[in-house]
Design a protein around this motif. Sequence first.
Motif, PDB file in Angstrom:
ATOM      1  N   ARG A 146       0.863  -1.180   0.000  1.00 13.55           N
ATOM      2  CA  ARG A 146       0.000   0.000   0.000  1.00 13.55           C
ATOM      3  C   ARG A 146       0.898   1.228   0.000  1.00 13.55           C
ATOM      4  NH1 ARG A 146      -4.704  -1.459   4.504  1.00 13.55           N
ATOM      5  NH2 ARG A 146      -5.520  -3.302   3.437  1.00 13.55           N
ATOM      6  N   THR A 147       1.129   1.746  -1.169  1.00 19.00           N
ATOM      7  CA  THR A 147       2.069   2.848  -1.313  1.00 19.00           C
ATOM      8  C   THR A 147       1.504   3.882  -2.277  1.00 19.00           C
ATOM      9  OG1 THR A 147       4.386   3.390  -1.803  1.00 19.00           O
ATOM     10  CG2 THR A 147       3.348   1.707  -3.179  1.00 19.00           C
ATOM     11  N   LEU A 202       6.532   5.425  11.729  1.00 13.85           N
ATOM     12  CA  LEU A 202       5.777   6.339  12.571  1.00 13.85           C
ATOM     13  C   LEU A 202       4.331   5.849  12.535  1.00 13.85           C
ATOM     14  CD1 LEU A 202       6.000  10.243  12.543  1.00 13.85           C
ATOM     15  CD2 LEU A 202       3.872   9.008  12.988  1.00 13.85           C
ATOM     16  N   GLY A 203       3.847   5.373  13.675  1.00 10.85           N
ATOM     17  CA  GLY A 203       2.533   4.753  13.691  1.00 10.85           C
ATOM     18  C   GLY A 203       2.512   3.582  12.734  1.00 10.85           C
ATOM     19  N   GLY A 204       1.519   3.553  11.853  1.00 14.48           N
ATOM     20  CA  GLY A 204       1.439   2.473  10.875  1.00 14.48           C
ATOM     21  C   GLY A 204       2.103   2.802   9.559  1.00 14.48           C
ATOM     22  N   ALA A 205       2.862   3.899   9.490  1.00 17.17           N
ATOM     23  CA  ALA A 205       3.540   4.311   8.259  1.00 17.17           C
ATOM     24  C   ALA A 205       5.019   3.968   8.332  1.00 17.17           C
ATOM     25  CB  ALA A 205       3.366   5.808   8.036  1.00 17.17           C
ATOM     26  N   GLN A 206       5.587   3.629   7.185  1.00 20.94           N
ATOM     27  CA  GLN A 206       6.994   3.229   7.142  1.00 20.94           C
ATOM     28  C   GLN A 206       7.636   3.687   5.842  1.00 20.94           C
ATOM     29  OE1 GLN A 206       7.811  -0.989   6.643  1.00 20.94           O
ATOM     30  NE2 GLN A 206       9.602  -0.847   7.970  1.00 20.94           N
ATOM     31  N   ASN A 238       1.877   2.095   3.851  1.00 22.23           N
ATOM     32  CA  ASN A 238       0.893   1.845   4.899  1.00 22.23           C
ATOM     33  C   ASN A 238       1.046   0.377   5.258  1.00 22.23           C
ATOM     34  OD1 ASN A 238      -1.313   1.309   6.499  1.00 22.23           O
ATOM     35  ND2 ASN A 238      -2.846   1.849   4.968  1.00 22.23           N
ATOM     36  N   THR A 239       1.596   0.091   6.431  1.00 21.18           N
ATOM     37  CA  THR A 239       1.854  -1.296   6.820  1.00 21.18           C
ATOM     38  C   THR A 239       0.583  -2.024   7.230  1.00 21.18           C
ATOM     39  OG1 THR A 239       2.349  -0.661   9.112  1.00 21.18           O
ATOM     40  CG2 THR A 239       4.199  -0.725   7.555  1.00 21.18           C
ATOM     41  N   GLY A 240      -0.535  -1.304   7.260  1.00 21.65           N
ATOM     42  CA  GLY A 240      -1.800  -1.944   7.575  1.00 21.65           C
ATOM     43  C   GLY A 240      -2.674  -1.133   8.500  1.00 21.65           C
ATOM     44  N   ALA A 275      -2.575  10.944   8.631  1.00 20.56           N
ATOM     45  CA  ALA A 275      -1.718  11.777   9.482  1.00 20.56           C
ATOM     46  C   ALA A 275      -0.378  11.099   9.730  1.00 20.56           C
ATOM     47  CB  ALA A 275      -2.426  12.078  10.798  1.00 20.56           C
ATOM     48  N   ASP A 276      -0.376   9.776   9.928  1.00 19.11           N
ATOM     49  CA  ASP A 276       0.886   9.048  10.112  1.00 19.11           C
ATOM     50  C   ASP A 276       1.784   9.239   8.894  1.00 19.11           C
ATOM     51  OD1 ASP A 276       0.045   8.002  12.557  1.00 19.11           O
ATOM     52  OD2 ASP A 276      -0.590   6.079  11.708  1.00 19.11           O
ATOM     53  N   LEU A 277       1.209   9.061   7.714  1.00 19.27           N
ATOM     54  CA  LEU A 277       1.996   9.157   6.485  1.00 19.27           C
ATOM     55  C   LEU A 277       2.557  10.559   6.290  1.00 19.27           C
ATOM     56  CD1 LEU A 277      -0.420   7.105   4.227  1.00 19.27           C
ATOM     57  CD2 LEU A 277       1.936   6.443   4.743  1.00 19.27           C
ATOM     58  N   GLU A 278       1.724  11.557   6.524  1.00 22.08           N
ATOM     59  CA  GLU A 278       2.181  12.930   6.307  1.00 22.08           C
ATOM     60  C   GLU A 278       3.236  13.328   7.336  1.00 22.08           C
ATOM     61  OE1 GLU A 278       0.308  17.212   4.950  1.00 22.08           O
ATOM     62  OE2 GLU A 278      -1.022  15.723   5.858  1.00 22.08           O
ATOM     63  N   ARG A 279       3.042  12.922   8.589  1.00 17.06           N
ATOM     64  CA  ARG A 279       4.057  13.239   9.614  1.00 17.06           C
ATOM     65  C   ARG A 279       5.362  12.531   9.328  1.00 17.06           C
ATOM     66  NH1 ARG A 279      -0.319  12.923  13.484  1.00 17.06           N
ATOM     67  NH2 ARG A 279       0.258  10.764  13.939  1.00 17.06           N
ATOM     68  N   LEU A 280       5.282  11.300   8.847  1.00 18.01           N
ATOM     69  CA  LEU A 280       6.508  10.575   8.503  1.00 18.01           C
ATOM     70  C   LEU A 280       7.241  11.295   7.372  1.00 18.01           C
ATOM     71  CD1 LEU A 280       8.401   8.153   8.760  1.00 18.01           C
ATOM     72  CD2 LEU A 280       6.880   6.895   7.198  1.00 18.01           C
TER      73      LEU A 280
END
Length: 338
Positions: A243-244, A275-279, A290-292, A297-302
């Motif tokens: 999921r990218t 960061l959270g569920g983002a990698q 998105n690891t699942g 917000a996780d993705l944007e902060r990462l």
Amino acid sequence: MTTTAALPPDTGAGSQDAGAEASATWTAGLRALLPDFRGRLTEGAALGPRTWFRVGGAAEVLLQPADAQDLATCLTRLPPDIPLTVLGACSNVIVRDGGIDGIVIRLGRGFSDIVVEGEGLVVGGACLDMTVAEHAADAGLKGLEFLAGIPGSIGGAVAMNAGAYGSDTAAVLDWADIVTRDGNRVRLSATALGFGYRRSALPAGSIVTRARLRGTAAAPADIRQAIALIRESRESSQPTRARTGGSTFRNPDAALSNRKAWELIDAVGCRGLTLGGAQISEKHCNFMLNTGSATAADLERLGETVRQRVRERTGVTLDWEIKRIGRPAAPPTTGDAP
């Protein structure tokens, strides 16, 4: 222009009933503006499942016009002050968790025709790049193989001059048909589109409905072999089954750095950062995953964390290639104030 379709006011926390009533009034006014709309109009349409990251909130209203004339009629009748967002394949976008206010337009089946025309293809704006590459191979047209390496649609490819594997949209485009924000249907040449690196001069608010892409005659088997090599290259170097959202950041200008975005990210130790569920992908560190369980917000902060580290340690500011749209989720309420 004042109409019943004006956006409802922000009613604030604790006024959910009033907000729902205002929203219903607004969407009823919108339907009244478009009495002969032939497409689909959906209120509160979930957008997360439509994005490659599988995150994000809902569209206040999702419009899916039947064809270019239906789209033009809609844009003619929609007041200019109504917020309007255009989504394509959603391969390079983060829809924020609070969703998107106003109207989201997404092109569908009525914009997916592919027609062979001499040594070129006339393709709808909703056509996936990979599908266009395959049709070009079937037609014996060489030069469009690079599209097999781009996860997106033709409308987006024109808008951002998408490119990969040694070529880009500017190199093969003859013209693009667009509908402007005020509903006019216009044909623009490649010159008029003013292509640059990952950008075009597409008029603000306009939507690409179809385009003509040129090729040169060649053996279909040879073209298919070239496409297969591109697919193999992508599979070996990019997290294509995750999921990218494609490349997260643009490569910096050569005058600023001789290293690509992924090299800068790797150099500051961000490969695999979570960061959270983002990698950040271990396989290609200019891709976020998105690891699942990730939120938008996780993705944007990462992404912003990576940008900060690269800026602090190398002096280079990475520019987002992925678009971030919509509004963040509302903060959780903690009960009534004393």
